[in-house]
Write a protein that holds these residues in place. Structure first.
Motif, PDB file in Angstrom:
ATOM      1  N   LEU A   1      -3.510  -8.600  -8.338  1.00 44.77           N
ATOM      2  CA  LEU A   1      -4.526  -9.267  -7.550  1.00 44.77           C
ATOM      3  C   LEU A   1      -5.890  -8.763  -7.993  1.00 44.77           C
ATOM      4  CD1 LEU A   1      -3.015 -11.137  -5.843  1.00 44.77           C
ATOM      5  CD2 LEU A   1      -3.555  -9.813  -3.816  1.00 44.77           C
ATOM      6  N   THR A   2      -6.905  -9.621  -7.889  1.00 43.44           N
ATOM      7  CA  THR A   2      -8.227  -9.286  -8.410  1.00 43.44           C
ATOM      8  C   THR A   2      -9.222  -8.975  -7.300  1.00 43.44           C
ATOM      9  OG1 THR A   2      -7.820 -10.815 -10.223  1.00 43.44           O
ATOM     10  CG2 THR A   2     -10.095 -10.118  -9.880  1.00 43.44           C
ATOM     11  N   MET A   3      -9.997  -7.926  -7.478  1.00 39.08           N
ATOM     12  CA  MET A   3     -11.122  -7.664  -6.587  1.00 39.08           C
ATOM     13  C   MET A   3     -12.395  -7.956  -7.341  1.00 39.08           C
ATOM     14  SD  MET A   3     -10.089  -4.163  -4.673  1.00 39.08           S
ATOM     15  CE  MET A   3     -11.801  -3.834  -4.415  1.00 39.08           C
ATOM     16  N   VAL A   4     -13.193  -8.883  -6.826  1.00 33.20           N
ATOM     17  CA  VAL A   4     -14.414  -9.281  -7.520  1.00 33.20           C
ATOM     18  C   VAL A   4     -15.631  -8.776  -6.768  1.00 33.20           C
ATOM     19  CG1 VAL A   4     -15.635 -11.219  -8.546  1.00 33.20           C
ATOM     20  CG2 VAL A   4     -13.221 -11.429  -8.000  1.00 33.20           C
TER      21      VAL A   4
ATOM     22  N   MET B   1     -14.191   0.538  -5.837  1.00 33.61           N
ATOM     23  CA  MET B   1     -12.979  -0.067  -6.376  1.00 33.61           C
ATOM     24  C   MET B   1     -12.019   1.009  -6.884  1.00 33.61           C
ATOM     25  SD  MET B   1     -14.375  -3.350  -8.471  1.00 33.61           S
ATOM     26  CE  MET B   1     -14.722  -4.909  -7.638  1.00 33.61           C
ATOM     27  N   LEU B   2     -12.562   2.002  -7.559  1.00 35.64           N
ATOM     28  CA  LEU B   2     -11.707   3.050  -8.113  1.00 35.64           C
ATOM     29  C   LEU B   2     -11.012   3.826  -7.008  1.00 35.64           C
ATOM     30  CD1 LEU B   2     -13.981   4.264 -11.003  1.00 35.64           C
ATOM     31  CD2 LEU B   2     -11.756   3.155 -11.196  1.00 35.64           C
TER      32      LEU B   2
ATOM     33  N   SER C   1      -1.492   0.326  -8.193  1.00 33.68           N
ATOM     34  CA  SER C   1      -1.896  -0.416  -7.013  1.00 33.68           C
ATOM     35  C   SER C   1      -1.731  -1.925  -7.134  1.00 33.68           C
ATOM     36  CB  SER C   1      -3.355  -0.112  -6.687  1.00 33.68           C
ATOM     37  OG  SER C   1      -4.186  -0.689  -7.671  1.00 33.68           O
ATOM     38  N   GLY C   2      -1.530  -2.422  -8.354  1.00 35.12           N
ATOM     39  CA  GLY C   2      -1.423  -3.870  -8.497  1.00 35.12           C
ATOM     40  C   GLY C   2      -2.750  -4.564  -8.287  1.00 35.12           C
ATOM     41  N   LEU C   3      -3.838  -3.808  -8.399  1.00 31.78           N
ATOM     42  CA  LEU C   3      -5.183  -4.346  -8.169  1.00 31.78           C
ATOM     43  C   LEU C   3      -6.006  -4.192  -9.444  1.00 31.78           C
ATOM     44  CD1 LEU C   3      -5.356  -5.233  -5.295  1.00 31.78           C
ATOM     45  CD2 LEU C   3      -6.366  -3.044  -4.689  1.00 31.78           C
TER      46      LEU C   3
ATOM     47  N   TYR D   1      -9.648   2.703  -4.466  1.00 32.37           N
ATOM     48  CA  TYR D   1      -8.549   2.022  -3.771  1.00 32.37           C
ATOM     49  C   TYR D   1      -7.150   2.519  -4.103  1.00 32.37           C
ATOM     50  CZ  TYR D   1     -10.659  -0.646  -0.357  1.00 32.37           C
ATOM     51  OH  TYR D   1     -11.288  -0.971   0.790  1.00 32.37           O
ATOM     52  N   PRO D   2      -6.761   2.846  -5.266  1.00 29.11           N
ATOM     53  CA  PRO D   2      -7.522   2.712  -6.495  1.00 29.11           C
ATOM     54  C   PRO D   2      -7.115   1.443  -7.229  1.00 29.11           C
ATOM     55  CG  PRO D   2      -5.618   4.133  -6.800  1.00 29.11           C
ATOM     56  CD  PRO D   2      -5.472   3.505  -5.451  1.00 29.11           C
TER      57      PRO D   2
ATOM     58  N   GLY E   1       0.828  -1.200   0.000  1.00 24.97           N
ATOM     59  CA  GLY E   1       0.000   0.000   0.000  1.00 24.97           C
ATOM     60  C   GLY E   1       0.865   1.254   0.000  1.00 24.97           C
TER      61      GLY E   1
END
Lengths: 329, 329
Positions: free
Chosen positions: A93-96, A113-114, A61-63, A116-117, A52
DNA sequence: TCAACTCGCTAGATCGATCTAGCACACTGC
DNA sequence: GCAGTGTGCTAGATCGATCTAGCGAGTTGA
């Protein structure tokens, strides 16, 4: 119990923060002895990298976000699996999350989600309410999956029209059914319209064959049972049905069995593995949801790396022929 | 194209960063006019909150990790759904990933999630390789779901033993089957052992009834078909089978139908909605995966709020009686 | 012998928010 | 008229990493 930071590691190893940072990132010019000493300090202190904090500095962010209709739908869970794996392959990494086809939910979740981002977003647009317009000001790669975006986001999904043609042709050409019904799928959704258009066009090539009715509805087990009931009670004359999903086909076959109706032609969409085990086993238009997920993630990874892919990709569908269409096999 | 920051908003509205921050967080003492003015500036500039930056300061990320075996398994996808919804309810976003029962994957993924960092983690321990030991030094609430943790993490999952008893009793007591087989599930996994123990105990209460064999294997469609084949070719004498999942039951019923074997008693585990549509419809021990997911998320939210829940929770299972066990219904 | 370069490393600014301490001003009570 | 209290706001440190600029010592080349 404070978190162990790079600062602590650096102090322990007798070097600067910058040197320690070079060790974790495997960059810069440092002697092997120094690297080794820093690594030992990390182990000694139990250091855990804080992505983070790093992200704040590096501005990524790698997200990656994935917004689908409903994970408990086997089509989407398979797609999620492929997506997640390919994203992980690329170091993301994935956020679903699930929209359940609710515009408000879709917007709240995307917003969340945005914030986080996230670095990129794949989403299945909610029917008649596209995110793309709202997100243009936002500099993340966007990809519409499964359904085309009205707002003009790049699209990757199954070749729904082609799939509809395959199903239609098999029923009217190979089996000589004449009165087809399209069962299920959300009213107004692109894929549903495309598949129906395919079925209709296939039927049009054979005199006497036509799509005589269409019923819309959600494609869960409960939804499928309602649809089957509705179709039976409608007294519509039909001899074959194309279902919007395999699950709807299961429900229809179940309902027909219960009323003792003689066999008709039934074809589903999705190509779920369970379809082989069903009785009768279900003929299905397979679209490879897992591969679709993989490709979607790869598309976004490419875009992040500066190589945007095609703005429109339709992945070929194929027919898995089993018993429910009337083939003995 | 730089990101719009609170600093920019503050400058635009003619106030300090701190004041602008108070507006987004809805705290502090500010006049209504000032709040309004700041909000207008946000709209004007198209400000998007940067949670990552905020998290760095507040030392929490608003992210919960969920590590499961395989999302494409309907049991887990339903659980994921419940989890995700409950987490969102509490203001947390969920990161999901699949271990596929691989210890290396499990460790890499957990590591990755912790780096973000996540505030809490729910996980299905990989058979015979527990994360808990490695994560004790790490100050995040941990919860083992579905399978008990050997490392001693708190557990929440179905009452597997009770479910096994339900299935066993129904077969030997209600139907008088005598030679039972347990089919599927990963060798050495806690739930599998518990369920078998339940079946065995139930059988022991009836003279002549016993668990005559057990076969282990993964519970996908393909795995189920292999298991069914293996059972049939083994020439084991049996008259009833308890399957580790509904999908395995589908595969077994399919295989029995193909060889034309007369009906025996078959009971699955999971209580998938599809089981009602199958032919014969599948009797199943239902454990409510979605509710389980919900409870797991709530447990972690509680722990984050300083109210740790019970260290061991077994959620009651119940039998959904249909045709495959031999009940006409 | 001295400029130029490389090597190994460090100081300090920076990403975008939050949070603590405290300041200026107005109002109240005695 | 002055201490005491409350209101509305700000300056500056802080979270934990990365990144730029540059420093001293040693090596090389002419």
């Amino acid at each position: 119990m404070r978190r162990v930071t790079l600062q602590d590691v650096a102090a322990h190893a007798g070097v600067s923060r910058a040197a320690a940072s070079m060790v974790v990132r495997n960059t810069g010019r440092l002697s092997d002895q120094t690297r080794e000493r820093v690594r030992e300090s990390m182990d000694a202190l139990g250091y855990v990298y804080h992505r983070g904090a790093a992200n704040l500095r590096t501005q990524r962010s790698g997200l990656i976000g994935l917004l689908i209709t409903d994970v408990s739908n086997p089509f989407f869970s398979a797609m999620t699996l492929g997506f997640e794996e390919a994203a992980a392959e690329g170091g993301y990494l994935t956020m679903v999350s699930d929209t359940f086809d609710d515009a408000g939910r879709q917007e709240r979740l995307a917003q969340s989600m945005l914030e986080y981002p996230i670095d990129a977003l794949a989403y299945t647009p909610v029917v008649s309410s596209d995110l793309a317009a709202k997100l243009t000001s936002y500099p993340v790669p966007l990809l519409a999956v499964t359904r085309q975006s009205e707002g003009g986001a790049p699209y990757l999904g199954p070749d729904d029209y082609g799939g509809g043609v395959l199903a239609g042709e098999h029923l009217v050409d190979h089996h000589s059914y004449r009165r087809l019904v399209y069962l299920g799928g959300p009213q107004g959704a692109g894929p549903r319209d495309e598949r129906m258009r395919g079925v209709r066009d296939a039927a049009a090539r054979h005199p006497g064959a036509e799509l005589v009715a269409e019923l819309s509805g959600i494609t869960s087990v409960a939804g499928g049972m309602r649809l089957a009931q509705e179709l039976i009670e409608s007294r519509i004359q039909f001899d074959a049905v194309v279902c919007h999903s395999d699950v709807v086909a299961y429900a229809l076959l179940h309902a027909l069995r219960q009323i003792g109706r003689e066999p008709i032609g039934v074809i589903g969409f999705d190509g779920l593995p369970e379809s082989e085990l069903f009785w009768p086993s279900v003929t299905s238009v397979a679209v490879g949801p897992q591969l679709l997920g993989t490709r979607a993630a790869q598309w976004l990874l490419g875009a992040l790396a500066g190589h945007p892919g095609a703005a429109f990709t339709a992945m070929p569908a194929h027919l898995e022929v089993r018993q429910s269409c009337g083939c003995a096999n």
